[in-house]
Motif scaffolding. Structure first.
Motif, short mmCIF file in Angstrom:
data_model
loop_
_atom_site.label_atom_id
_atom_site.label_comp_id
_atom_site.label_asym_id
_atom_site.label_seq_id
_atom_site.Cartn_x
_atom_site.Cartn_y
_atom_site.Cartn_z
N SER A 159 -26.50 43.57 29.07
CA SER A 159 -27.16 42.37 29.14
C SER A 159 -26.00 41.30 28.95
N SER A 160 -26.30 40.02 29.27
CA SER A 160 -25.51 39.08 29.09
C SER A 160 -25.01 38.61 27.83
N GLY A 161 -23.78 38.44 27.84
CA GLY A 161 -23.01 38.27 26.49
C GLY A 161 -22.77 39.59 25.71
N THR A 162 -22.61 40.67 26.39
CA THR A 162 -22.04 41.89 25.98
C THR A 162 -20.49 42.18 25.98
N THR A 163 -19.91 42.49 24.90
CA THR A 163 -18.35 42.53 24.83
C THR A 163 -18.07 43.51 25.81
N VAL A 164 -17.09 43.06 26.58
CA VAL A 164 -16.37 43.87 27.56
C VAL A 164 -14.80 44.03 27.17
N ARG A 165 -14.51 45.43 27.18
CA ARG A 165 -13.39 45.88 26.47
C ARG A 165 -12.50 46.29 27.67
N PRO A 213 -6.05 49.33 24.01
CA PRO A 213 -7.05 49.86 24.45
C PRO A 213 -8.43 49.36 23.45
N GLY A 214 -9.51 49.00 24.17
CA GLY A 214 -10.60 48.66 23.44
C GLY A 214 -10.44 47.03 22.79
N ALA A 215 -9.48 46.39 23.25
CA ALA A 215 -9.46 44.86 23.12
C ALA A 215 -10.24 44.13 24.08
N LYS A 216 -10.96 43.18 23.15
CA LYS A 216 -12.28 42.33 23.73
C LYS A 216 -11.48 41.33 24.68
N ILE A 217 -11.97 41.46 26.09
CA ILE A 217 -11.36 40.78 26.97
C ILE A 217 -12.29 39.62 27.57
N GLY A 218 -13.61 39.71 27.24
CA GLY A 218 -14.54 38.84 27.68
C GLY A 218 -16.18 39.36 27.31
N LEU A 219 -17.15 38.68 27.99
CA LEU A 219 -18.39 38.82 27.84
C LEU A 219 -18.94 39.07 29.23
N SER A 220 -19.89 40.13 29.23
CA SER A 220 -20.58 40.36 30.52
C SER A 220 -21.53 39.21 30.97
N GLY A 221 -22.08 39.10 32.43
CA GLY A 221 -22.69 37.93 32.70
C GLY A 221 -23.33 38.54 34.02
N SER A 222 -23.58 37.48 34.85
CA SER A 222 -23.97 37.71 36.12
C SER A 222 -23.47 36.53 37.09
N THR A 223 -22.14 36.11 37.00
CA THR A 223 -21.51 35.08 37.86
C THR A 223 -21.05 35.83 39.17
N GLY A 224 -20.96 35.14 40.13
CA GLY A 224 -20.75 35.55 41.34
C GLY A 224 -21.83 36.25 42.22
N ASN A 225 -21.56 37.23 42.96
CA ASN A 225 -22.47 37.82 43.86
C ASN A 225 -23.24 38.78 43.20
N THR A 226 -23.96 38.54 42.48
CA THR A 226 -24.86 39.65 41.79
C THR A 226 -26.41 39.24 41.84
N THR A 227 -27.21 40.16 41.38
CA THR A 227 -28.48 39.91 41.42
C THR A 227 -29.06 40.11 39.70
N GLY A 228 -28.25 40.43 38.91
CA GLY A 228 -28.36 40.16 37.41
C GLY A 228 -27.23 40.55 36.52
N PRO A 229 -27.36 40.38 35.37
CA PRO A 229 -26.20 40.60 34.36
C PRO A 229 -25.90 42.10 34.67
N HIS A 230 -24.63 42.38 34.36
CA HIS A 230 -23.90 43.49 34.24
C HIS A 230 -22.47 43.53 34.43
N LEU A 231 -21.63 44.44 34.17
CA LEU A 231 -20.36 44.63 34.38
C LEU A 231 -20.09 45.42 35.54
N HIS A 232 -19.24 44.62 36.51
CA HIS A 232 -18.65 45.43 37.63
C HIS A 232 -17.33 45.81 37.22
N PHE A 233 -16.88 47.31 37.41
CA PHE A 233 -15.76 47.81 36.82
C PHE A 233 -15.08 48.36 38.03
N GLU A 234 -13.87 48.29 38.49
CA GLU A 234 -12.91 48.96 39.30
C GLU A 234 -11.81 49.47 38.66
#
Length: 258
Positions: A159-165, A213-234
């Motif tokens: 969900s939007s605002g979830t910690t991303v590590r 490892p595990g350092a907080k780098i941001g918060l999840s959201g729905s910016t860019g080309n997306t249909t809803g909040p999530h984290l895209h990981f590559e």
């Protein structure tokens, strides 16, 4: 007829010389030393008046000399024993202190090794980019939503605002707007690979930052080309688009269970 009469007179007996008397006294002392018996040493009128009487040791001074000599020897022996005992105690104390220092140094070195090993393991550890989540869209999924025709990463439910590590230790090489990825972060990992985190609602790191490892780098959201909040990981072999590799296999190869 005149007769000649020999003049007679008394023959004087000469007293022994001082040297002779001293010799006699020394002989008497030697006799005492070897036999313990004091003999008559022609000690003067008193001896002559009492023939056969053995002089008292107190009178000759020999007992005092012997007692003083024995006492001095015992004192010297006692001092030597005390000094040896003190030396033994000091040596034992020094040995114990050296052993204690050695043990302390060994314990300290062992703690340092353990700390280094723990830090090495921590820095080499990998974690999921989002805690207590699951993959909502798999790698390689096809569809018109992606310009390449297939999904180049995986989507983690968040969900939007979830910690991303950060999944591992590395250095931030990109932090900002990433076009269709919206707000994104790219990290060069210690093993030379790269990881990307897209569609963030907030970024908490800057280019050049080192992350663990595990350092907080941001918060999840729905910016860019997306249909809803999530984290895209590559996971990538370079920081550039198109160098993607299977992110699930990548994480599992580093011990992450998904």
């Amino acid at each position: 007829m005149a007769s000649f009469t020999r003049v007679t007179g008394k023959h004087r007996h000469r007293r022994p010389s001082r040297l002779a008397r001293s010799g006699a006294n020394l002989a008497g002392i030697a006799t005492l030393a070897t036999t313990g018996i004091v003999t008559s040493l022609a000690a003067g009128p008193a001896s002559a008046a009492s023939p056969g009487k053995v002089p008292e040791a107190e009178q000759t001074g020999l007992r005092q000399a012997i007692v003083i000599d024995d006492s001095l020897a015992r004192t010297v022996d006692a001092q030597a024993e005390a000094q040896q005992a003190a030396a033994d105690v000091a040596a034992a104390r020094a040995k114990a202190e050296a052993a204690a220092k050695k043990r302390a140094a060994e314990v300290k070195a062992a703690k340092k090794r353990a700390a280094r090993e723990a830090e090495r393991k921590r820095l080499n550890a990998f974690v999921p980019p989002v805690e207590n989540s699951y993959i909502s869209t798999s790698y390689g999924a096809s569809g018109g939503a992606w310009s390449s025709g297939s999904h180049t990463g995986v989507d983690f439910h968040a969900s939007s605002g979830t910690t991303v590590r950060s999944v591992g230790a590395g250095t931030v090489v990109e932090a900002g707007w990433g076009g269709s990825y919206g707000n994104n972060v790219v990290i060069k990992m210690k093993d030379g690979t790269y990881t990307q985190y897209g569609h963030l609602s907030a970024i908490h790191v800057s280019v050049g930052d080192s992350v663990a490892p595990g350092a907080k780098i941001g918060l999840s959201g729905s910016t860019g080309n997306t249909t809803g909040p999530h984290l895209h990981f590559e996971a990538r072999t370079s920081p550039d688009y198109g160098s993607d590799i299977d992110p699930v296999a990548y994480l599992r190869s580093h011990g992450v269970s998904l």
